[in-house]
Design an enzyme around this catalytic site. Structure first.
Site, short mmCIF file in Angstrom:
data_model
loop_
_atom_site.label_atom_id
_atom_site.label_comp_id
_atom_site.label_asym_id
_atom_site.label_seq_id
_atom_site.Cartn_x
_atom_site.Cartn_y
_atom_site.Cartn_z
N GLU A 118 -26.23 7.91 9.52
CA GLU A 118 -24.76 7.98 9.52
C GLU A 118 -24.80 9.45 8.84
OE1 GLU A 118 -21.85 5.27 6.99
OE2 GLU A 118 -22.97 4.11 8.25
N ASP A 132 -14.65 6.22 -0.57
CA ASP A 132 -15.99 6.69 -1.41
C ASP A 132 -15.81 6.62 -2.80
OD1 ASP A 132 -17.50 6.93 0.84
OD2 ASP A 132 -16.51 8.81 1.38
N TYR A 185 -20.10 -2.99 10.99
CA TYR A 185 -20.58 -2.52 9.69
C TYR A 185 -19.68 -3.47 8.63
CZ TYR A 185 -21.08 0.68 5.77
OH TYR A 185 -21.57 1.35 4.52
#
Length: 269
Positions: A45, A56, A170
């Protein structure tokens, strides 16, 4: 979807590491990608540095700052992939980026370039499933997988998202942003059970995995793990060494040893 990604995810027990392109320099990104392949990575990734990375935590935010300070862009990050291929990278590469850089670059142009550069798929954490059809169509034209995310909060949307999943699904193991955690969300097991019932493709768990024990635990409930912040943190600790050609190999070797410790139990004597 291209054959390389389809074949890579078939075997289960997947290890998908995340690194930020250009952190701290492009040469280090190439060396780290090859190192992660040696450690058994099934898919890479590749994060695109972005000034406003909503999903993030501080570790990857700092990695983005380092990469952006070095002049990294979406176009330059994508161009690293053919360089990795020349050096021997054979595993699939999934680009992790946000919607705004993609919109600026252009969906059609991105997908065409990604195909030309040997990129296998795309993951866009801030693009809602309900708004992804245009990008999904462009990806399909070029044989790219548009990887979907599901979270514990997805609930009623899990079946719909899973039904369109490509490559792998995911699963976000925690609420909030990325970052290593000592404990995982207490309801993650029940959440993964729902995903397993709905997903036609392998599903992996990410966000917060930072120990061998967590990797082993998640392996009992999912088809693999994504490890990002824990690896990126190690890169940050060796930032200066990774910048210099004469010290880079040793720094990469130390990170490789750390990654191996996440994937294998500590030896007993």
């Amino acid at each position: 979807m291209n054959k390389r990604l389809r074949d890579a995810v078939k075997k289960g027990n997947l290890f998908i590491p995340f690194i930020t392109a250009g952190d701290p320099v492009p040469e280090a990104t190439i060396a780290l990608a090859l190192s992660l392949q040696r450690s058994g990575a099934d898919v890479l990734e590749l994060g695109i540095p972005y000034s406003d990375p909503l999903a993030d935590g501080p570790v990857i935010q700092n990695a983005s700052k380092r990469a952006l300070a070095g002049g990294m862009t979406l176009a330059k990050a994508m161009a690293l992939v053919p360089e990795m291929r020349k050096e021997g990278l054979t595993i699939p590469v999934i680009v992790f980026t946000y919607a705004n850089p993609l919109l600026q670059f252009g969906f059609e142009r991105f997908c065409e370039t990604a195909c030309d550069y040997g990129i296998d798929g795309l993951l866009v954490p801030d693009l809602p499933f309900e708004e992804s059809e245009t990008l999904a169509n462009e990806c399909e034209k070029q044989g790219l997988a548009l990887v979907s995310l599901v979270a514990p909060t997805s609930q009623q949307r899990i079946k719909a998202i899973a039904s369109r999943a490509q490559g792998f699904l995911y699963c976000v193991s925690s609420l909030g942003v990325t970052g290593a955690r000592k404990t995982l969300h207490p309801q993650v097991e029940a959440f993964l059970k729902l995903v397993k019932e709905a997903s036609p493709v392998p599903f992996v768990v990410g966000f917060g995995i930072s120990s061998y024990e967590q990797v082993e635990e998640m392996g009992r409930h999912a088809d693999g793990v994504v490890i990002g912040s824990a690896i990126v943190e190690q890169i940050g600790l060796r930032c200066e060494a990774l910048k210099q050609a004469e010290s880079r190999d040793e720094a990469v070797k130390e990170i490789e040893q750390y990654v191996n410790s996440l994937l294998h139990p500590a030896p007993t004597y």
